[in-house]
Design a protein around this motif. Structure first.
Motif, mmCIF file in Angstrom:
data_model
loop_
_atom_site.group_PDB
_atom_site.id
_atom_site.type_symbol
_atom_site.label_atom_id
_atom_site.label_comp_id
_atom_site.label_asym_id
_atom_site.label_seq_id
_atom_site.Cartn_x
_atom_site.Cartn_y
_atom_site.Cartn_z
ATOM 1 N N CYS A 17 33.490 26.115 29.463
ATOM 2 C CA CYS A 17 32.660 25.849 30.651
ATOM 3 C C CYS A 17 32.247 24.381 30.713
ATOM 4 O O CYS A 17 32.333 23.753 31.770
ATOM 5 C CB CYS A 17 31.425 26.738 30.656
ATOM 6 S SG CYS A 17 31.759 28.449 31.081
ATOM 7 N N ILE A 18 31.823 23.836 29.596
ATOM 8 C CA ILE A 18 31.381 22.443 29.573
ATOM 9 C C ILE A 18 32.552 21.501 29.811
ATOM 10 O O ILE A 18 32.478 20.579 30.631
ATOM 11 C CB ILE A 18 30.675 22.135 28.229
ATOM 12 C CG1 ILE A 18 29.362 22.920 28.148
ATOM 13 C CG2 ILE A 18 30.418 20.638 28.080
ATOM 14 C CD1 ILE A 18 28.748 22.967 26.787
ATOM 15 N N LYS A 145 46.597 25.854 46.110
ATOM 16 C CA LYS A 145 45.914 25.942 44.817
ATOM 17 C C LYS A 145 45.000 27.160 44.711
ATOM 18 O O LYS A 145 44.521 27.490 43.634
ATOM 19 C CB LYS A 145 45.112 24.670 44.565
ATOM 20 C CG LYS A 145 45.974 23.481 44.240
ATOM 21 C CD LYS A 145 45.124 22.306 43.846
ATOM 22 C CE LYS A 145 45.976 21.162 43.363
ATOM 23 N NZ LYS A 145 45.160 20.068 42.842
ATOM 24 N N ALA A 146 44.760 27.849 45.825
ATOM 25 C CA ALA A 146 43.948 29.066 45.785
ATOM 26 C C ALA A 146 44.611 30.152 44.943
ATOM 27 O O ALA A 146 43.950 31.104 44.521
ATOM 28 C CB ALA A 146 43.672 29.571 47.194
ATOM 29 N N ILE A 147 45.911 30.007 44.689
ATOM 30 C CA ILE A 147 46.595 30.974 43.816
ATOM 31 C C ILE A 147 45.959 30.990 42.428
ATOM 32 O O ILE A 147 45.930 32.031 41.767
ATOM 33 C CB ILE A 147 48.126 30.701 43.747
ATOM 34 C CG1 ILE A 147 48.859 31.885 43.117
ATOM 35 C CG2 ILE A 147 48.425 29.423 42.983
ATOM 36 C CD1 ILE A 147 48.845 33.126 43.942
ATOM 37 N N TRP A 148 45.413 29.856 41.999
ATOM 38 C CA TRP A 148 44.741 29.789 40.697
ATOM 39 C C TRP A 148 43.475 30.642 40.692
ATOM 40 O O TRP A 148 43.122 31.243 39.671
ATOM 41 C CB TRP A 148 44.415 28.351 40.319
ATOM 42 C CG TRP A 148 45.615 27.593 39.864
ATOM 43 C CD1 TRP A 148 46.289 26.631 40.547
ATOM 44 C CD2 TRP A 148 46.303 27.764 38.617
ATOM 45 N NE1 TRP A 148 47.354 26.187 39.805
ATOM 46 C CE2 TRP A 148 47.378 26.866 38.609
ATOM 47 C CE3 TRP A 148 46.114 28.583 37.508
ATOM 48 C CZ2 TRP A 148 48.267 26.768 37.544
ATOM 49 C CZ3 TRP A 148 46.993 28.485 36.440
ATOM 50 C CH2 TRP A 148 48.048 27.582 36.465
ATOM 51 N N ILE A 149 42.801 30.710 41.817
ATOM 52 C CA ILE A 149 41.607 31.554 41.917
ATOM 53 C C ILE A 149 42.018 33.017 41.818
ATOM 54 O O ILE A 149 41.393 33.807 41.103
ATOM 55 C CB ILE A 149 40.853 31.269 43.232
ATOM 56 C CG1 ILE A 149 40.369 29.821 43.252
ATOM 57 C CG2 ILE A 149 39.691 32.237 43.406
ATOM 58 C CD1 ILE A 149 39.869 29.346 44.588
ATOM 59 N N VAL A 150 43.091 33.381 42.510
ATOM 60 C CA VAL A 150 43.604 34.755 42.450
ATOM 61 C C VAL A 150 43.977 35.112 41.016
ATOM 62 O O VAL A 150 43.607 36.188 40.514
ATOM 63 C CB VAL A 150 44.812 34.927 43.390
ATOM 64 C CG1 VAL A 150 45.473 36.280 43.193
ATOM 65 C CG2 VAL A 150 44.403 34.737 44.842
ATOM 66 N N ILE A 151 44.682 34.225 40.342
ATOM 67 C CA ILE A 151 45.091 34.477 38.951
ATOM 68 C C ILE A 151 43.872 34.640 38.053
ATOM 69 O O ILE A 151 43.813 35.560 37.220
ATOM 70 C CB ILE A 151 46.018 33.348 38.449
ATOM 71 C CG1 ILE A 151 47.354 33.389 39.186
ATOM 72 C CG2 ILE A 151 46.231 33.438 36.938
ATOM 73 C CD1 ILE A 151 48.230 32.166 38.950
ATOM 74 N N ALA A 181 39.537 31.873 30.398
ATOM 75 C CA ALA A 181 40.774 31.639 31.157
ATOM 76 C C ALA A 181 40.492 31.558 32.650
ATOM 77 O O ALA A 181 41.066 30.720 33.354
ATOM 78 C CB ALA A 181 41.787 32.746 30.857
ATOM 79 N N MET A 182 39.580 32.394 33.142
ATOM 80 C CA MET A 182 39.220 32.362 34.556
ATOM 81 C C MET A 182 38.591 31.022 34.922
ATOM 82 O O MET A 182 38.919 30.437 35.958
ATOM 83 C CB MET A 182 38.264 33.496 34.904
ATOM 84 C CG MET A 182 37.902 33.542 36.376
ATOM 85 S SD MET A 182 36.525 34.637 36.750
ATOM 86 C CE MET A 182 35.155 33.704 36.090
ATOM 87 N N VAL A 183 37.708 30.514 34.090
ATOM 88 C CA VAL A 183 37.077 29.224 34.346
ATOM 89 C C VAL A 183 38.135 28.120 34.418
ATOM 90 O O VAL A 183 38.088 27.264 35.311
ATOM 91 C CB VAL A 183 36.006 28.914 33.276
ATOM 92 C CG1 VAL A 183 35.556 27.463 33.340
ATOM 93 C CG2 VAL A 183 34.805 29.848 33.428
ATOM 94 N N LEU A 184 39.089 28.161 33.506
ATOM 95 C CA LEU A 184 40.176 27.167 33.544
ATOM 96 C C LEU A 184 41.011 27.304 34.811
ATOM 97 O O LEU A 184 41.411 26.301 35.417
ATOM 98 C CB LEU A 184 41.048 27.286 32.305
ATOM 99 C CG LEU A 184 40.401 26.840 30.990
ATOM 100 C CD1 LEU A 184 41.329 27.123 29.813
ATOM 101 C CD2 LEU A 184 40.047 25.368 31.037
ATOM 102 N N CYS A 185 41.271 28.536 35.222
ATOM 103 C CA CYS A 185 42.039 28.753 36.462
ATOM 104 C C CYS A 185 41.261 28.218 37.672
ATOM 105 O O CYS A 185 41.853 27.584 38.559
ATOM 106 C CB CYS A 185 42.341 30.230 36.656
ATOM 107 S SG CYS A 185 43.595 30.861 35.534
#
Length: 190
Positions: A17-18, A145-151, A181-185
Motif C-alpha cells: 500500500c505504501i 487501463k480499466a482492465i487492471w481494475i477488473v483484474i 495484488a489488487m492494490v498493485l492492479c
C-alpha cells in the motif's frame, strides 16, 4: 497466539500500500490522490495492526478489528470515488472528497455496532460490484487501463472464496496476498 504467516502477509499488504501510493498515485490530481491515500492508509493501518496482533499482542485485537472496519467503510467509499475519477479522467472536487469521507464515516459508525457488523461483508461485496461496474464502464469508454481494475477485483473476489475450500494454506494469507495484488492492479490502472 502467534500466527507468523498471517503477520508476514499483513506486512506485505502494508508495504505494498505504501509503495503503491508513492509509485503510482503520487502524480494524480490532489483530491484524487487524497482519496487514493485515504484508501491506502486505512488498509495499511489495518494491516500494520494485524501484524502485531498476529505476532501475539492480544491487546491489539480490538484495534485491528476497528481499523479493518475503517478500511472497509471510509477506505472503500474513497476507492469507489477515486476509481470513478480515474475512469472518467476527472479531477474530483473538494466537496466530493468531503462527502465521500463523510459517507464512509457514517458507514463506519454503523458497522461498529454489534447488531450491524453482519453488514460488513455486504458493504465489501457491494463495493466490489460498484468498482467492477465502473471499470466495465471505463472499458466501454475506451479507457483500456480499466482492465487492471477488473483484474484486481477478480483476484480479490476469488480470494474470498478460498475460505470455504479445504486448502493446505491459510485463507487469511490468501486474502492478504490477493489484497496486495489488487492494490498493485489498481496502481497499474493509473
Amino acid at each position: 497466539m502467534l500466527q507468523l504467516s498471517n503477520a508476514i502477509s499483513d506486512a506485505v499488504v502494508a508495504t505494498v500500500c505504501i509503495v503503491a501510493f508513492f509509485k503510482y498515485f503520487a502524480y494524480v490530481p490532489f483530491h484524487n490522490r487524497l482519496l487514493w491515500g485515504v484508501f491506502l492508509v486505512t488498509v495499511s493501518l489495518a494491516a500494520a495492526a494485524g501484524v502485531f496482533r498476529y505476532l501475539g499482542v492480544p491487546q491489539l485485537t480490538d484495534t485491528h478489528r476497528s481499523l479493518s472496519t475503517l478500511a472497509g467503510s471510509v477506505g472503500l467509499s474513497s476507492v469507489v470515488v477515486a476509481i470513478w475519477g480515474l475512469v472518467m479522467r476527472q479531477t474530483v472536487s473538494r466537496s466530493t472528497v468531503i462527502v465521500t469521507i463523510f459517507i464512509g464515516l457514517i458507514i463506519f459508525v454503523f458497522l461498529l455496532y454489534p447488531s450491524f457488523q453482519v453488514f460488513d461483508s455486504v458493504v465489501q461485496a457491494f463495493t466490489m460490484l460498484l468498482v467492477m461496474l465502473i471499470a466495465v464502464f471505463g472499458l466501454m469508454r475506451k479507457y483500456q487501463k480499466a482492465i487492471w481494475i477488473v483484474i484486481g477485483v477478480m483476484i480479490l473476489g476469488l480470494a474470498t472464496k478460498v475460505a470455504t475450500q479445504h486448502l493446505p494454506f491459510s485463507p487469511t494469507d490468501v486474502y492478504h496476498y490477493a489484497l496486495a495484488a489488487m492494490v498493485l492492479c489498481f496502481g497499474k490502472a493509473v
